[in-house]
Scaffold this motif. Structure first.
Motif, short mmCIF file in Angstrom:
data_model
loop_
_atom_site.label_atom_id
_atom_site.label_comp_id
_atom_site.label_asym_id
_atom_site.label_seq_id
_atom_site.Cartn_x
_atom_site.Cartn_y
_atom_site.Cartn_z
N ASP A 8 0.87 -1.18 0.00
CA ASP A 8 0.00 0.00 0.00
C ASP A 8 0.91 1.24 0.00
O ASP A 8 2.13 1.13 0.18
CB ASP A 8 -0.89 -0.04 1.25
CG ASP A 8 -1.81 1.16 1.35
OD1 ASP A 8 -2.41 1.53 0.33
OD2 ASP A 8 -1.90 1.74 2.45
N ASP A 10 -0.13 5.24 0.93
CA ASP A 10 -0.30 6.25 1.97
C ASP A 10 -0.32 5.58 3.34
O ASP A 10 -1.03 4.61 3.56
CB ASP A 10 -1.61 7.02 1.73
CG ASP A 10 -1.61 8.40 2.39
OD1 ASP A 10 -0.62 8.74 3.07
OD2 ASP A 10 -2.59 9.13 2.21
N GLY A 11 0.49 6.10 4.26
CA GLY A 11 0.58 5.52 5.59
C GLY A 11 1.57 4.37 5.68
O GLY A 11 1.81 3.84 6.76
N ASP A 207 -1.64 -0.26 5.98
CA ASP A 207 -1.85 0.40 7.26
C ASP A 207 -3.30 0.37 7.71
O ASP A 207 -3.62 0.87 8.78
CB ASP A 207 -1.35 1.85 7.21
CG ASP A 207 -2.20 2.73 6.31
OD1 ASP A 207 -2.53 2.28 5.19
OD2 ASP A 207 -2.54 3.85 6.71
N ASP A 212 -6.58 -2.99 3.40
CA ASP A 212 -5.33 -3.67 3.05
C ASP A 212 -5.27 -5.08 3.63
O ASP A 212 -4.99 -6.06 2.93
CB ASP A 212 -4.12 -2.88 3.58
CG ASP A 212 -4.11 -1.45 3.08
OD1 ASP A 212 -4.40 -1.24 1.89
OD2 ASP A 212 -3.82 -0.54 3.89
MG LIG Z 1 -2.83 3.32 3.30
#
Ligand SMILES: [Mg+2]
Length: 263
Positions: A8, A10-11, A207, A212
């Motif tokens: 993934d 973002d984060g 995250d 996810d």
């Molecule tokens: Mg993310």
């Protein structure tokens, strides 16, 4: 050893416009070790070229072949399932470009549409909603790139996501969309096929438990939660079923020893 990673974004490798500490070194190490990496994101607003550019700008190694945004994933799905589809698109130019590049047809008038695809659309209007509504009422297949109802635009605020637009259309038509993005497994499955490997040969890192981790577990990969984004250790401890990660990583650097230990 596991040699395939679905990541993934973002984060996980960045937050906002800043790389997460340790992410650049980890991604470079994976690259140097010949580990195959694919980035899988629910972001449907941008073409893969723009998503790659964002990573590279931050110093993260990435090529277009490694990038699976949900616009591209939807394009690949539709090209397999309905190559002759006539698509009325509620989305950004980057999404429409992904459809046209795989050879799909995007139509300007809803009357011609066999499929309606909804992604994030900064130019969403009542008129577009009406056209998409009528196409679905006329029998067009309703597809959502993802159901993320919000996403963060700053550390303290969110904006409506593609899922909010799809929800409007679901409310007016009474039709539930076919969803492509995480927690569905369409993207991770297409990536596994492109590598020619089984789910067990893949670590999926994210995250969020509800997207996810859920997609990774549903597909049968090793599901690794990294604590640099949305979910924390308490969330993970409370999670059950498909939301329960197999492994928890304090940050991305812990992925390297995990890969060496696995299998
Ligand atoms: Mg993310």
């Amino acid at each position: 050893m596991i040699r395939h990673v679905v990541m993934d974004m973002d984060g996980v490798v960045y937050r906002g416009e800043v790389p997460v500490p340790g992410a650049i070194e980890t991604m470079e190490a994976l690259h140097d070790q010949g580990v195959k990496v694919a980035y899988l994101t629910n972001n449907a607003s941008r073409h893969r070229v723009d998503l790659v550019e964002k990573l590279r700008h931050m110093g993260l190694p990435c090529s277009v072949e490694q990038m699976w945004g949900s616009a591209y994933t939807t394009a690949r799905y539709l090209f397999t399932e309905a190559p002759d589809a006539k698509i009325f698109a509620v989305g950004m130019p980057g999404m429409i470009r992904e459809f046209e590049e795989v050879g799909l047809t995007v139509v300007p008038h809803y009357e011609q549409a066999t499929h309606v695809v909804v992604g994030l659309d900064h130019d969403f209007t009542y008129e577009k909603l009406t056209c998409a509504h009528r196409a679905i009422c006329n029998g067009a297949v309703f597809i959502a790139t993802n159901l993320d109802v919000t996403f963060p635009d700053s550390p303290s605020t969110t904006v409506p996501g593609a899922g909010a637009l799809a929800a409007a259309l679901q409310a007016s038509t009474g039709v539930t969309p076919k969803v492509i993005g995480k927690p569905q497994t369409t993207g991770i499955s297409l990536i596994a096929d492109s590598w020619g490997v089984e789910p067990e040969a893949i670590v999926a890192v994210g995250d969020r438990l509800d997207t996810d981790i859920a997609a990774a577990k549903a597909f049968g990969c090793v599901a690794a939660l990294v604590l640099t984004g949305i979910a924390n250790r308490t969330d993970a401890a409370k999670a059950t079923g498909l939301h329960k990660p197999d492994v928890i990583l304090q940050d991305l650097t812990e992925l390297i020893p995990l890969l060496s230990l696995s299998r």
